[in-house]
Design a protein around this motif. Sequence first.
Motif: not given
Length: 647
Positions: A262-270, A285-293, A321-330
């Motif tokens: 449930e931590y993965w596959g959400g709408d927050i780019p990671w 503009h896109s990430t391979e993986k995304s996470i949930t709230t 790279g530069m974030a085009p919107g809100d995002m997270t990272f490892n």
Amino acid sequence: MIEWLEVEASEFCSSVRDGTHASPKESKAGRKLITSKHLNGCRLDLANAYLISESDFEEVNRRSKVDQWDVLISMIGTVGEVYLEKGDPEYAIKNMGLFKSKSEELGRWLYYYLQSPEAKAELNARCRGTTQKYVPLGELRKFPVKVPQQATIRDQISSLLSALDDKIELNRRMNETLEEMARALFRDWFVDFGPTRRQMEGATDPATIMGQAFPPEKAATLAPLFPTKLGDDGLPEGWDEQPFEALVEIVGGGTPKTKVAEYWGGDIPWFSVVDAPTQGAVYVHSTEKSITTAGLENSSARMVPEGTTIISARGTVGKIGMAPGDMTFNQSCYALRPKKPVGERFIFLATGQLVERLKAMAHGSVFSTITRNTFSSLSFAGAGEPCYTAFEEIIAPLFAKIKANGQENQTLAEMRDLLLPKLMSGEIRLKDAKVVQLSEVAKPTPDFATDLLGNQFLSPEQKEERDAVIVAATVKALQKDNLLVGNVRVMKGVYLLKRKQALSLSGFQREAAGPYDRAFNHEIRGSARERSWIRETKKINAQGSRIPGNQPASKYSEVEPLIAKYDLGDAVDWLARHFKGESMEWMECVATVDVAKQELERKGLEVTVANIKSDIASDPKWKPKLEKNHFTDIEIRRAVKKLGEIF
């Protein structure tokens, strides 16, 4: 209903081969050798390809020379990455599949067919190996190629997909140019201290102080921001040296537990390093993986806002790279937020400069890691808030255009990927493809449907019209005092205009008159004459010979609205501003040096007069140029300077 044929690749192509199995030694000079690892996303990345000697290059090409419209395919490891060679390649291949195309049309079809789900499944079924997957050459030769029985349908499908790819490539090249413009301005202001140095050399005119990069009225507001001389510390007087960490807030990343679904596959780019954009793209503009709230709240991952620079610090180090919107990272990355008075675009460009310094300190080799101490060990000149503010205002439109082009490319790629399998399988016919609803594609751009079905993606008739407009507009732009414009000047002008407009130059060859497109010169110039946009006449030269030349003809007035239609106005004005009335010899020198300069840059070699002459001398058709008076060291150096000013 489409009727299909199935043909083995060995019959569909003139031959199917593979690259050398030997391991030629790396050389300090020569040609590049590429392998499967240099194919990624239907693009060929030559940046990390090493050089081999000319003799090894010729030996490899006896077996597997790549020509225009051939298709490459990765055979080992990641099997099935493909690339269509549209130009005149100057590399050799190792352990790669090579489909030798019979024609441009068949090469394009094979390239797109190999990307279809049907072809990928078939290729996967033919793979061998357990620890490392590979596909044998024999299986590539027997590979079944599905193709419409009617060549017109085949070519229409390829043309539609090519139109999407061409627009993506145009946007990509435009973004590379825009990013380089921003980096050049950053270097001039904050690294080389160009405005100050030019004042020390005696410049007093604001436009000259600012390197002729701005209109006089804008230059007049910018020049006072820069001190008139350097201090003893090598910085402009009044500027101070600041550690990079003083300019940024450093934010660490994190990874949610991978075993908690449930931590993965959400709408927050990671973001991770695999998501780093290519040169010119800037934005992620896109990430391979995304996470949930829930994943964000139950990990050390941090959300960063639009405009944040992200840099990889471990593993593959120095990707930014530069974030085009809100995002997270490892946790293998850092996010860098600007502290006032600097802005987010300054930080992105400064980070790129930081990476270049780290590479230089490592003598060009890979540096192993970036830590928080790294940001404190490197410094930048502190220019003061007015200078930083002016810089952000100037480059903000460049970054906005880069972002918009990237978003459009994402939409175009999704449209292409939606259409490709349906067209290749016959699920939809070409006329159906024109009514695909944009609701099926994520994040449509404004007026996309109009652009897709209108002039932005040109039919063959529209391309011919546009190219005839280019010829006629070139003649008008170069003409001075109603004198004739010679054929060589027209061709050099066409080359430079297309280069400025980021249009394809694939037809230009190394011929005696410089970069020369024989078909363009004869067929398209003929088309412009047939439309009465230009006319060819002859003038008598000093030796009494009748020399052909061109001038606008009776219906040239038809060209003006078409210049606007095909968005050529700025490029035509640019050509007139820099080359109106210039001699054939000077234009030949500039265009020839431009080709040589680009080749040196592709090979990673320094652009020097000696290297340019060596590149020209390497081609038997071009070597005699070096005996001409307009190819002296002084003229070549002047051409390099001119190219630096206009591109």
